[in-house]
Design an enzyme around this catalytic site. Structure first.
Site, PDB file in Angstrom:
ATOM      1  N   GLY A  13      33.533  38.036  46.468  1.00 27.53           N
ATOM      2  CA  GLY A  13      32.165  38.123  45.975  1.00 27.53           C
ATOM      3  C   GLY A  13      31.165  38.692  46.958  1.00 27.53           C
ATOM      4  O   GLY A  13      29.962  38.426  46.853  1.00 27.53           O
ATOM      5  N   ASN A  15      30.173  41.753  47.149  1.00 28.33           N
ATOM      6  CA  ASN A  15      29.262  42.633  46.401  1.00 28.33           C
ATOM      7  C   ASN A  15      28.281  41.824  45.559  1.00 28.33           C
ATOM      8  O   ASN A  15      27.114  42.203  45.433  1.00 28.33           O
ATOM      9  CB  ASN A  15      30.053  43.611  45.530  1.00 28.33           C
ATOM     10  CG  ASN A  15      30.594  44.776  46.331  1.00 28.33           C
ATOM     11  OD1 ASN A  15      29.851  45.687  46.678  1.00 28.33           O
ATOM     12  ND2 ASN A  15      31.872  44.723  46.669  1.00 28.33           N
ATOM     13  N   LEU A  91      38.857  44.953  30.821  1.00 30.50           N
ATOM     14  CA  LEU A  91      38.137  44.477  29.635  1.00 30.50           C
ATOM     15  C   LEU A  91      38.634  45.210  28.386  1.00 30.50           C
ATOM     16  O   LEU A  91      39.004  46.385  28.439  1.00 30.50           O
ATOM     17  CB  LEU A  91      36.635  44.702  29.811  1.00 30.50           C
ATOM     18  CG  LEU A  91      35.982  43.859  30.913  1.00 30.50           C
ATOM     19  CD1 LEU A  91      34.533  44.271  31.107  1.00 30.50           C
ATOM     20  CD2 LEU A  91      36.075  42.369  30.588  1.00 30.50           C
ATOM     21  N   ASN A 105      31.066  49.351  37.197  1.00 33.75           N
ATOM     22  CA  ASN A 105      32.146  48.905  38.089  1.00 33.75           C
ATOM     23  C   ASN A 105      32.017  49.608  39.434  1.00 33.75           C
ATOM     24  O   ASN A 105      31.504  50.729  39.509  1.00 33.75           O
ATOM     25  CB  ASN A 105      33.516  49.236  37.479  1.00 33.75           C
ATOM     26  CG  ASN A 105      34.660  48.707  38.310  1.00 33.75           C
ATOM     27  OD1 ASN A 105      34.614  47.571  38.808  1.00 33.75           O
ATOM     28  ND2 ASN A 105      35.697  49.504  38.491  1.00 33.75           N
ATOM     29  N   HIS A 107      34.406  50.770  42.754  1.00 34.51           N
ATOM     30  CA  HIS A 107      35.816  50.987  43.090  1.00 34.51           C
ATOM     31  C   HIS A 107      35.909  51.589  44.496  1.00 34.51           C
ATOM     32  O   HIS A 107      35.167  52.527  44.819  1.00 34.51           O
ATOM     33  CB  HIS A 107      36.439  51.942  42.064  1.00 34.51           C
ATOM     34  CG  HIS A 107      37.898  52.168  42.300  1.00 34.51           C
ATOM     35  ND1 HIS A 107      38.860  51.249  41.933  1.00 34.51           N
ATOM     36  CD2 HIS A 107      38.561  53.184  42.900  1.00 34.51           C
ATOM     37  CE1 HIS A 107      40.052  51.705  42.285  1.00 34.51           C
ATOM     38  NE2 HIS A 107      39.904  52.868  42.865  1.00 34.51           N
ATOM     39  N   GLU A 140      37.163  52.949  28.173  1.00 38.12           N
ATOM     40  CA  GLU A 140      38.393  52.279  27.738  1.00 38.12           C
ATOM     41  C   GLU A 140      39.544  52.470  28.727  1.00 38.12           C
ATOM     42  O   GLU A 140      40.552  51.781  28.649  1.00 38.12           O
ATOM     43  CB  GLU A 140      38.831  52.791  26.355  1.00 38.12           C
ATOM     44  CG  GLU A 140      37.866  52.486  25.225  1.00 38.12           C
ATOM     45  CD  GLU A 140      36.632  53.376  25.246  1.00 38.12           C
ATOM     46  OE1 GLU A 140      36.643  54.420  25.963  1.00 38.12           O
ATOM     47  OE2 GLU A 140      35.653  53.024  24.574  1.00 38.12           O
ATOM     48  N   VAL A 142      41.143  52.665  32.689  1.00 35.53           N
ATOM     49  CA  VAL A 142      40.905  52.003  33.971  1.00 35.53           C
ATOM     50  C   VAL A 142      40.321  52.984  35.001  1.00 35.53           C
ATOM     51  O   VAL A 142      40.870  54.075  35.211  1.00 35.53           O
ATOM     52  CB  VAL A 142      42.226  51.398  34.512  1.00 35.53           C
ATOM     53  CG1 VAL A 142      42.041  50.845  35.917  1.00 35.53           C
ATOM     54  CG2 VAL A 142      42.728  50.314  33.573  1.00 35.53           C
ATOM     55  N   ASP A 143      39.199  52.587  35.623  1.00 40.56           N
ATOM     56  CA  ASP A 143      38.567  53.357  36.704  1.00 40.56           C
ATOM     57  C   ASP A 143      38.334  54.815  36.306  1.00 40.56           C
ATOM     58  O   ASP A 143      38.616  55.752  37.069  1.00 40.56           O
ATOM     59  CB  ASP A 143      39.445  53.289  37.986  1.00 40.56           C
ATOM     60  CG  ASP A 143      39.597  51.864  38.488  1.00 40.56           C
ATOM     61  OD1 ASP A 143      38.678  51.056  38.277  1.00 40.56           O
ATOM     62  OD2 ASP A 143      40.644  51.550  39.081  1.00 40.56           O
ATOM     63  N   GLU A 172      29.604  49.927  50.139  1.00 43.41           N
ATOM     64  CA  GLU A 172      29.492  49.271  48.828  1.00 43.41           C
ATOM     65  C   GLU A 172      28.247  48.395  48.754  1.00 43.41           C
ATOM     66  O   GLU A 172      27.518  48.427  47.753  1.00 43.41           O
ATOM     67  CB  GLU A 172      30.726  48.395  48.568  1.00 43.41           C
ATOM     68  CG  GLU A 172      31.997  49.172  48.317  1.00 43.41           C
ATOM     69  CD  GLU A 172      33.153  48.292  47.866  1.00 43.41           C
ATOM     70  OE1 GLU A 172      34.061  48.833  47.231  1.00 43.41           O
ATOM     71  OE2 GLU A 172      33.152  47.081  48.141  1.00 43.41           O
TER      72      GLU A 172
END
Ligand code: GRF
Length: 198
Positions: A13, A15, A91, A105, A107, A140, A142-143, A172
């Site tokens: 956590g 971020n 998700l 998101n 990454h 939909e 990933v990344d 980040e």
């Protein structure tokens, strides 16, 4: 108007902490959700007085059921946006459809290089000289969604995963609050794969 965001986190956590500590986020973190009961992110939320709850991945029969529960919590809390901060679950389309271009998101690579888990190790193994951080909207795949911002981080000759990850995380912690702040202010316009900052 201050928007409500929910932060989803599975682990340390850091971020989340950067978002909590940001002086001018322009958004209220109204809820932190974790899929893991022991996630340190939950303690960080508690210390900051933010409601925190666990939707335990292991107790659901399917991703669909797990995501339905997450969506119920998001909608129940009136979240306007969802910020993934080290959330290790994918998700479902239902969640993405309920929050189009409103799930963010972060990454630890320069996407589209090194999607998926272990991005820092992947970059080291590949021998790249520069890697970095990507913040993107979630779609939909990933990344994969539209890229909002990126920061480059040089790979040094003696780097290992820990040292490189530590330098990536410094970036980040600066970048994510800036992006969330721009999102909260309605400054991010999505046109196909391109994101314009107004
Ligand atoms: C970050 O490196 C982020 O890029 C990735 O997961 C990590 C989470 O770190 N998605 P933390 O839990 O925020 O410290």
């Amino acid at each position: 108007m201050i928007i409500n965001i929910a932060v989803l986190a599975s682990g340390v956590g850091s971020n989340l902490q950067a978002l909590i500590d940001a002086p001018d986020l322009g958004a209220e973190i109204s809820m932190v959700i974790s899929d893991r009961p022991g996630a340190a992110a939950l303690d960080r939320a508690g210390t900051a007085g933010i409601p925190a709850l666990v939707v335990p991945w292991g107790e659901f029969d399917s991703r669909a059921e797990f995501c339905k529960a997450i969506l119920g919590e998001l909608e129940g809390a009136g979240a306007d946006g969802v910020v993934l901060a080290g959330f290790m679950r994918v998700l479902s389309e239902d969640v993405i459809a309920a929050y189009p271009n409103r799930v963010l998101n972060i990454h630890p690579s320069l996407l589209p290089a090194f999607p998926g888990s272990n991005a820092v190790a992947q970059a080291l193994e590949h021998g790249v000289k520069v890697t970095g951080v990507t913040v993107h909207f979630v779609d939909e795949e990933v990344d994969h969604g539209p890229i909002i911002a990126q920061r480059a981080v040089p790979v040094l000759p003696d780097d290992d995963v820990a040292s490189l990850q530590a330098r990536i995380q410094i970036e980040e912690h600066q970048l994510y609050p800036q992006v969330v702040s721009a999102f909260a202010a309605g400054r991010l316009q999505v046109e196909g794969r391109k994101v314009r900052w107004d």
